[in-house]
Design an enzyme around this catalytic site. Structure first.
Site, mmCIF file in Angstrom:
data_model
loop_
_atom_site.group_PDB
_atom_site.id
_atom_site.type_symbol
_atom_site.label_atom_id
_atom_site.label_comp_id
_atom_site.label_asym_id
_atom_site.label_seq_id
_atom_site.Cartn_x
_atom_site.Cartn_y
_atom_site.Cartn_z
ATOM 1 N N CYS A 182 0.819 -1.217 0.000
ATOM 2 C CA CYS A 182 0.000 0.000 0.000
ATOM 3 C C CYS A 182 0.854 1.268 0.000
ATOM 4 O O CYS A 182 0.332 2.356 -0.225
ATOM 5 C CB CYS A 182 -0.968 0.002 1.179
ATOM 6 S SG CYS A 182 -0.197 0.262 2.786
ATOM 7 N N HIS A 210 -1.976 11.365 15.663
ATOM 8 C CA HIS A 210 -2.628 10.602 14.594
ATOM 9 C C HIS A 210 -1.563 9.680 14.019
ATOM 10 O O HIS A 210 -0.470 10.118 13.652
ATOM 11 C CB HIS A 210 -3.159 11.551 13.514
ATOM 12 C CG HIS A 210 -3.610 10.849 12.276
ATOM 13 N ND1 HIS A 210 -4.784 10.129 12.225
ATOM 14 C CD2 HIS A 210 -3.042 10.744 11.059
ATOM 15 C CE1 HIS A 210 -4.924 9.621 11.005
ATOM 16 N NE2 HIS A 210 -3.872 9.979 10.281
ATOM 17 N N HIS A 217 -4.714 4.483 10.021
ATOM 18 C CA HIS A 217 -6.014 3.817 10.094
ATOM 19 C C HIS A 217 -5.814 2.312 10.155
ATOM 20 O O HIS A 217 -4.774 1.803 9.753
ATOM 21 C CB HIS A 217 -6.865 4.174 8.875
ATOM 22 C CG HIS A 217 -7.278 5.606 8.860
ATOM 23 N ND1 HIS A 217 -6.467 6.592 8.332
ATOM 24 C CD2 HIS A 217 -8.374 6.228 9.331
ATOM 25 C CE1 HIS A 217 -7.072 7.767 8.475
ATOM 26 N NE2 HIS A 217 -8.233 7.571 9.079
ATOM 27 N N ASP A 267 -8.538 -5.823 6.030
ATOM 28 C CA ASP A 267 -8.074 -6.537 4.836
ATOM 29 C C ASP A 267 -6.644 -7.054 4.995
ATOM 30 O O ASP A 267 -5.915 -7.223 4.023
ATOM 31 C CB ASP A 267 -8.173 -5.643 3.596
ATOM 32 C CG ASP A 267 -7.320 -4.381 3.698
ATOM 33 O OD1 ASP A 267 -6.654 -4.160 4.741
ATOM 34 O OD2 ASP A 267 -7.316 -3.594 2.735
ATOM 35 N N ARG A 310 -5.019 -4.757 9.079
ATOM 36 C CA ARG A 310 -3.898 -4.032 8.482
ATOM 37 C C ARG A 310 -3.867 -2.643 9.109
ATOM 38 O O ARG A 310 -4.675 -1.776 8.800
ATOM 39 C CB ARG A 310 -4.050 -3.904 6.965
ATOM 40 C CG ARG A 310 -2.965 -3.028 6.323
ATOM 41 C CD ARG A 310 -3.048 -3.009 4.801
ATOM 42 N NE ARG A 310 -4.346 -2.598 4.302
ATOM 43 C CZ ARG A 310 -4.658 -1.355 3.878
ATOM 44 N NH1 ARG A 310 -3.745 -0.402 3.910
ATOM 45 N NH2 ARG A 310 -5.861 -1.082 3.431
ATOM 46 N N CYS A 347 -2.417 0.557 8.882
ATOM 47 C CA CYS A 347 -1.751 1.340 7.843
ATOM 48 C C CYS A 347 -1.283 2.636 8.509
ATOM 49 O O CYS A 347 -2.102 3.504 8.827
ATOM 50 C CB CYS A 347 -2.736 1.600 6.707
ATOM 51 S SG CYS A 347 -2.009 2.454 5.310
#
Length: 151
Positions: free
Chosen positions: A66, A103, A106, A110, A118, A120
């Site tokens: 990704c 932050h 997310h 998947d 996951r 990410c």
């Protein structure tokens, strides 16, 4: 052994790069495939760039293709918290650091079969501590997780 305490560090925030500040303080996203840790494979610990709280282990990192670092799970210390995120017309689950309130990115459903998750994560929200430096940087308690019998 004394327990480390973690908190949002305003002095550290002032030292962040523009991208690190954008990601951690403004819930931004760094460019995919152009960030520090998406291809890193070295053993070690990923901690919050602001508070230093431990978040992810390299043992749980995988190549999701990704363009951002991806992990199957957060460390079991509950330093990663989840919030619903309806921004940008999407329903997602945002992950933030508990003490630094940074932050991170997310979490999606998947991921690999092991957890189906996951995480990410933006490299800009992380500081990597190599396995060889864990003890000297105050994270020695995590060394045992890299022992061959714990794999």
């Amino acid at each position: 052994m004394s327990q480390k305490t973690y908190s949002k560090d305003e002095e550290r925030i002032a030292e962040l790069t523009e991208m690190q500040r954008h990601v951690t303080q403004e819930s931004g996203t760094e460019p995919r495939f152009r960030n520090e840790f998406w291809k890193q494979n070295e053993d070690g610990l990923y901690v919050d760039i602001v508070s230093g709280e431990p978040l992810f282990s390299s043992k749980d990192k995988f190549n999701s293709s990704c363009g951002w670092p991806s992990f199957t799970r957060a460390l079991p210390n509950q330093n990663v918290i989840e919030h619903e995120d309806d921004s940008h017309g999407m329903k997602r689950v945002e992950v933030r650091s508990k003490h630094g309130d940074s932050h991170l990115g997310h979490v999606f459903d998947d991921g690999p079969d092991e957890t189906g998750l996951r995480y990410c994560i933006n490299s800009a929200s992380l500081r990597f501590i190599p396995k060889a430096n864990l003890d000297s940087e105050g994270y020695g308690e995590f060394l045992k997780s890299f022992d061959s019998e714990s794999t």
